[in-house]
Design a protein around this motif. Structure first.
Motif, PDB file in Angstrom:
ATOM      1  N   GLN A   4      28.297  41.930  32.217  1.00 45.35           N
ATOM      2  CA  GLN A   4      29.020  40.922  32.409  1.00 45.35           C
ATOM      3  C   GLN A   4      30.116  40.507  33.532  1.00 45.35           C
ATOM      4  N   ILE A   5      30.403  41.812  34.092  1.00 48.07           N
ATOM      5  CA  ILE A   5      31.656  41.782  34.999  1.00 48.07           C
ATOM      6  C   ILE A   5      31.127  41.191  36.222  1.00 48.07           C
TER       7      ILE A   5
ATOM      8  N   LYS B  69      39.018  45.168  41.613  1.00 50.86           N
ATOM      9  CA  LYS B  69      38.885  46.348  40.866  1.00 50.86           C
ATOM     10  C   LYS B  69      38.240  46.001  39.695  1.00 50.86           C
ATOM     11  N   ALA B  70      36.906  46.485  39.299  1.00 45.07           N
ATOM     12  CA  ALA B  70      36.268  46.476  38.322  1.00 45.07           C
ATOM     13  C   ALA B  70      36.407  47.709  37.396  1.00 45.07           C
ATOM     14  N   PHE B  71      36.721  47.208  36.044  1.00 43.81           N
ATOM     15  CA  PHE B  71      37.108  48.607  35.119  1.00 43.81           C
ATOM     16  C   PHE B  71      35.841  48.606  34.023  1.00 43.81           C
TER      17      PHE B  71
ATOM     18  N   TYR C 224      36.414  47.381  26.106  1.00 40.56           N
ATOM     19  CA  TYR C 224      36.268  46.130  26.814  1.00 40.56           C
ATOM     20  C   TYR C 224      36.128  46.426  28.467  1.00 40.56           C
ATOM     21  N   SER C 225      35.642  45.660  29.254  1.00 43.61           N
ATOM     22  CA  SER C 225      35.630  45.594  30.527  1.00 43.61           C
ATOM     23  C   SER C 225      36.652  44.554  31.278  1.00 43.61           C
ATOM     24  N   SER C 226      37.331  45.207  32.456  1.00 39.71           N
ATOM     25  CA  SER C 226      38.058  44.188  32.578  1.00 39.71           C
ATOM     26  C   SER C 226      38.096  44.240  34.427  1.00 39.71           C
ATOM     27  N   ILE C 227      38.572  43.066  34.768  1.00 39.62           N
ATOM     28  CA  ILE C 227      38.591  43.082  36.396  1.00 39.62           C
ATOM     29  C   ILE C 227      39.974  42.633  36.753  1.00 39.62           C
TER      30      ILE C 227
ATOM     31  N   CYS D 107      36.178  45.956  47.683  1.00 38.06           N
ATOM     32  CA  CYS D 107      35.574  45.984  46.256  1.00 38.06           C
ATOM     33  C   CYS D 107      35.534  47.504  45.743  1.00 38.06           C
ATOM     34  N   GLU D 108      35.772  47.968  44.478  1.00 34.95           N
ATOM     35  CA  GLU D 108      35.596  49.022  43.878  1.00 34.95           C
ATOM     36  C   GLU D 108      35.765  48.947  42.240  1.00 34.95           C
TER      37      GLU D 108
END
Length: 183
Positions: free
Chosen positions: A88-89, A124-126, A163-166, A153-154
């Motif tokens: 979903q990121i 940054k996407a985690f 969870y994933s976060s941005i 972007c990285e």
């Protein structure tokens, strides 16, 4: 060396501008998510406290053996977008970019342009998983689609596996007492 009291009035002005930006960001993101975007679990913003700003300036000045100033502060206002699943990121990033670019059309504008390349400094996407190859390809798609510099972007390792976060670094503008503030 940093003198805490010399920044006191400037910090108050920045925090006031940051609080205005935070409220407006929350409104814009809540309005944009009115259709209940299924990829967004929640969004939240925060404004750094006076103590946190002072501490960061002191720590950075010591770490880099130079003067770190308020102008170097890039995270006065933080806005987090959380997704439950890694896949979903990318759609969450696209939703965030579209929402942020729409902030150019409100009065007064929060961004100086509706062009992502001019306002987005970093994404940054985690992800919570470690499948970076898949994620890197998707993030490269975002970088290419919005014509962002390659260094923008990285993916980074997430400290949380729930969870994933941005995290996005965006050039925002606020007006305090008729003066423009860069947030």
């Amino acid at each position: 060396m940093f003198k805490e009291q010399s920044f006191h009035p400037q910090i108050k002005i920045l925090i006031s501008g940051g609080q205005e930006v935070s409220k407006r960001l929350n409104s814009a993101f809540n309005l944009a998510n009115i259709n209940n975007n299924p990829d967004i679990f929640y969004t939240r913003s925060r404004v750094k406290s006076h103590e946190s700003i002072n501490q960061k300036i002191i720590e950075r000045s010591k770490r880099y053996a130079s003067t770190y100033s308020l102008g170097d502060l890039t995270d006065l206002v933080g806005f987090r977008i959380v997704t439950l699943y890694d896949d979903q990121i990318i759609s969450a990033i696209e939703w965030a970019i579209q929402t942020i670019c729409s902030l150019h059309h409100i009065d007064p504008p929060l961004v100086e342009s509706s062009t992502p390349k001019k306002i987005i400094k970093e994404i940054k996407a985690f992800p919570r998983s470690t499948g970076k190859d898949i994620h890197n390809d998707a993030l490269k798609h975002i970088q290419k689609k919005y014509k962002l510099p390659k260094s923008t972007c990285e993916y980074a390792n997430s400290a949380d596996t729930h969870y994933s976060s941005i995290h996005m670094l965006i050039d925002l503008v606020s007006y305090h007492s008729g003066k423009e503030l860069r947030i």
